[in-house]
Design a protein around this motif. Structure first.
Motif, PDB file in Angstrom:
ATOM      1  N   ASP A   1      48.190  70.055  46.623  1.00 63.21           N
ATOM      2  CA  ASP A   1      47.540  68.747  46.666  1.00 63.21           C
ATOM      3  C   ASP A   1      48.279  67.733  47.535  1.00 63.21           C
ATOM      4  O   ASP A   1      47.766  66.653  47.781  1.00 63.21           O
TER       5      ASP A   1
ATOM      6  N   THR B   1      42.870  71.891  47.428  1.00 63.28           N
ATOM      7  CA  THR B   1      43.758  70.882  46.858  1.00 63.28           C
ATOM      8  C   THR B   1      43.726  70.845  45.331  1.00 63.28           C
ATOM      9  O   THR B   1      44.492  70.114  44.724  1.00 63.28           O
ATOM     10  N   THR B   2      42.819  71.634  44.733  1.00 64.63           N
ATOM     11  CA  THR B   2      42.691  71.635  43.275  1.00 64.63           C
ATOM     12  C   THR B   2      42.537  73.069  42.753  1.00 64.63           C
ATOM     13  O   THR B   2      42.207  73.986  43.512  1.00 64.63           O
TER      14      THR B   2
ATOM     15  N   LEU C   1      49.303  70.870  40.231  1.00 66.73           N
ATOM     16  CA  LEU C   1      48.006  70.477  40.777  1.00 66.73           C
ATOM     17  C   LEU C   1      47.365  69.423  39.878  1.00 66.73           C
ATOM     18  O   LEU C   1      47.583  69.422  38.665  1.00 66.73           O
TER      19      LEU C   1
END
Length: 137
Positions: free
Chosen positions: A14, A37-38, A60
């Motif tokens: 992230d 990013t997740t 995360l």
């Protein structure tokens, strides 16, 4: 035209600076790189793309990276996952490896070590595919 496909790497982090650095480093090594990013985004990508390795940050924003690791290992047992974290406790390293991670790297990571681990992970994936193909023939 080559018969070999470009190895696919999924980077899950992230932090945009770290993600960009990882992306550039691995792309310069000749890999096709996908970013997430997740946790949710990572799992969605793995439903549509066959990855040869995953670089997964433990911290995360939307959940537990260990749940992502477990999900990946349940659905794609041969997929090597390299865990990254800025918390370098032996407990995290042990838990990562116990849950099936291929390797564990602390941040800041060593570029040479990361390149070597990804190369080893790709070789593991290729060997697993070759063994799987040999069993069916």
């Amino acid at each position: 035209m080559s018969r070999f496909k470009q190895p696919e790497i999924l980077i899950v982090d992230d932090d945009p600076d770290i993600q960009a650095a990882l992306h550039d480093l691995l792309e310069s090594e000749g890999y096709a790189v996908t970013d997430a990013t997740t946790c949710r985004e990572a799992l969605l990508h793995t439903q549509t793309v066959h990855f040869d390795a995953v670089v997964l940050d433990i911290g995360l924003p939307d959940g537990d990276a260990f749940s992502v690791l477990r999900g990946l290992k349940n659905s794609i047992p041969s997929l090597p996952v390299i865990m990254l974290t800025d918390a370098t406790t032996d407990d995290l390293r042990s838990e990562s490896l116990a849950q099936g991670a291929f390797s564990f790297l602390p941040k800041p990571y060593n570029h040479h070590e990361l390149r070597l681990l990804v190369r080893q992970a790709i070789n593991l994936t290729v060997n697993a595919l070759l063994l799987g193909k040999n069993k069916t023939h």
